[in-house]
Design a protein around this motif. Structure first.
Motif, PDB file in Angstrom:
ATOM      1  N   ASN A   3      -8.960   5.386  -1.768  1.00 37.88           N
ATOM      2  CA  ASN A   3      -8.751   6.520  -0.871  1.00 37.88           C
ATOM      3  C   ASN A   3      -8.418   6.002   0.527  1.00 37.88           C
ATOM      4  N   THR A   4      -7.889   6.868   1.344  1.00 34.67           N
ATOM      5  CA  THR A   4      -7.466   6.501   2.698  1.00 34.67           C
ATOM      6  C   THR A   4      -8.559   5.767   3.455  1.00 34.67           C
ATOM      7  N   THR A   5      -9.775   6.274   3.391  1.00 33.13           N
ATOM      8  CA  THR A   5     -10.882   5.663   4.157  1.00 33.13           C
ATOM      9  C   THR A   5     -11.257   4.271   3.666  1.00 33.13           C
ATOM     10  N   GLU A   6     -10.796   3.900   2.461  1.00 29.05           N
ATOM     11  CA  GLU A   6     -11.149   2.598   1.874  1.00 29.05           C
ATOM     12  C   GLU A   6     -10.036   1.562   2.013  1.00 29.05           C
ATOM     13  N   VAL A   7      -8.900   1.927   2.588  1.00 28.69           N
ATOM     14  CA  VAL A   7      -7.763   1.003   2.676  1.00 28.69           C
ATOM     15  C   VAL A   7      -8.093  -0.145   3.618  1.00 28.69           C
ATOM     16  N   VAL A   8      -7.901  -1.358   3.109  1.00 28.77           N
ATOM     17  CA  VAL A   8      -8.035  -2.579   3.901  1.00 28.77           C
ATOM     18  C   VAL A   8      -6.679  -3.277   3.839  1.00 28.77           C
ATOM     19  N   PHE A   9      -6.072  -3.445   4.988  1.00 32.13           N
ATOM     20  CA  PHE A   9      -4.769  -4.113   5.014  1.00 32.13           C
ATOM     21  C   PHE A   9      -4.980  -5.620   5.016  1.00 32.13           C
ATOM     22  N   VAL A  56       0.888  -1.150   0.000  1.00 27.28           N
ATOM     23  CA  VAL A  56       0.000   0.000   0.000  1.00 27.28           C
ATOM     24  C   VAL A  56       0.931   1.205   0.000  1.00 27.28           C
ATOM     25  N   VAL A  57       0.885   1.998  -1.064  1.00 28.61           N
ATOM     26  CA  VAL A  57       1.909   3.016  -1.328  1.00 28.61           C
ATOM     27  C   VAL A  57       1.384   4.421  -1.081  1.00 28.61           C
ATOM     28  N   THR A  58       2.201   5.220  -0.360  1.00 26.09           N
ATOM     29  CA  THR A  58       1.914   6.618  -0.061  1.00 26.09           C
ATOM     30  C   THR A  58       3.200   7.425  -0.206  1.00 26.09           C
ATOM     31  N   GLY A  59       3.090   8.758  -0.236  1.00 21.37           N
ATOM     32  CA  GLY A  59       4.285   9.591  -0.158  1.00 21.37           C
ATOM     33  C   GLY A  59       4.447  10.597  -1.271  1.00 21.37           C
ATOM     34  N   ALA A  60       5.724  10.818  -1.652  1.00 24.67           N
ATOM     35  CA  ALA A  60       6.084  11.850  -2.630  1.00 24.67           C
ATOM     36  C   ALA A  60       7.293  11.379  -3.439  1.00 24.67           C
ATOM     37  N   GLN A  61       7.539  11.995  -4.453  1.00 21.33           N
ATOM     38  CA  GLN A  61       6.848  12.802  -5.422  1.00 21.33           C
ATOM     39  C   GLN A  61       6.073  11.896  -6.373  1.00 21.33           C
ATOM     40  N   THR A  62       4.814  12.249  -6.598  1.00 20.26           N
ATOM     41  CA  THR A  62       3.937  11.449  -7.443  1.00 20.26           C
ATOM     42  C   THR A  62       4.577  11.109  -8.780  1.00 20.26           C
TER      43      THR A  62
END
Length: 182
Positions: A176-182, A107-113
């Motif tokens: 989206n963040t609210t939909e993330v299921v680990f 599950v990937v987050t961060g910068a630079q797109t």
């Protein structure tokens, strides 16, 4: 659906959320808040949180600009991967860190797109991982002076093309963040 054998776990990957990297990025505070929410959720569910930090000629290791933003703090024992290339796998120990934790899905987050996020997503997919991009938890700076689209359009376009990304036995996707299921 990963093609990596015995890799049944998911990890949260936090890429380059460093002071100088995100200083002037689009929706900086909102993105960092959403990443913080994901980190809390991952920790509560015993999901590995893996941090990535860029080092290069413009971002010197151990400088103030190189540090992870003060709103986010790796816990003792959480892996921190140091990289010099856009793809977080390239010439790093990321693969061995993920193997140690039996991770086959990121599950990937961060910068630079438009640089490290895109490169790492594709790097993960070609190495056998499933790679889910959190659509509202990545950001980039304004490079319109160099002919790039606005940050909002870069982010939207990345979400669009990664949302349908798939190859045999592996898949991308966005949530989206609210939909993330680990």
């Amino acid at each position: 659906m990963t093609t990596l054998p015995d890799r049944d776990r998911t990890a949260l990957l936090v890429i380059d959320v460093q002071n100088d990297v995100v200083a002037d990025n689009h929706d900086r505070d909102g993105v960092i808040a959403r990443i913080s929410t994901l980190i809390d959720k991952a920790r509560a569910e015993d999901v590995p949180v893996v941090w990535v930090q860029q080092n290069d000629d413009e971002l010197w290791r151990d400088s103030a600009g190189w540090e992870i933003v003060p709103e986010l703090t790796p816990r003792d024992g959480e892996p921190v991967v140091h990289k010099s290339y856009r793809d977080s796998f390239e010439d790093t120990d990321l693969e061995s860190v993920l193997a140690e934790h039996r991770v086959g899905r990121l599950v990937v987050t961060g910068a630079q797109t438009d640089f490290c996020i895109r490169s790492t997503l594709m790097g993960a997919l070609v190495r056998g991982y499933d790679a889910l991009l959190v659509a509202d938890a990545h950001t980039t700076e304004d490079l319109t002076a160099y002919g790039a689209p606005s940050p909002e359009l870069v982010i939207a376009h990345t979400n669009l093309y990664w949302g349908g990304q798939h190859v045999p036995g592996r898949k991308g996707g966005t949530v989206n963040t609210t939909e993330v299921v680990f």
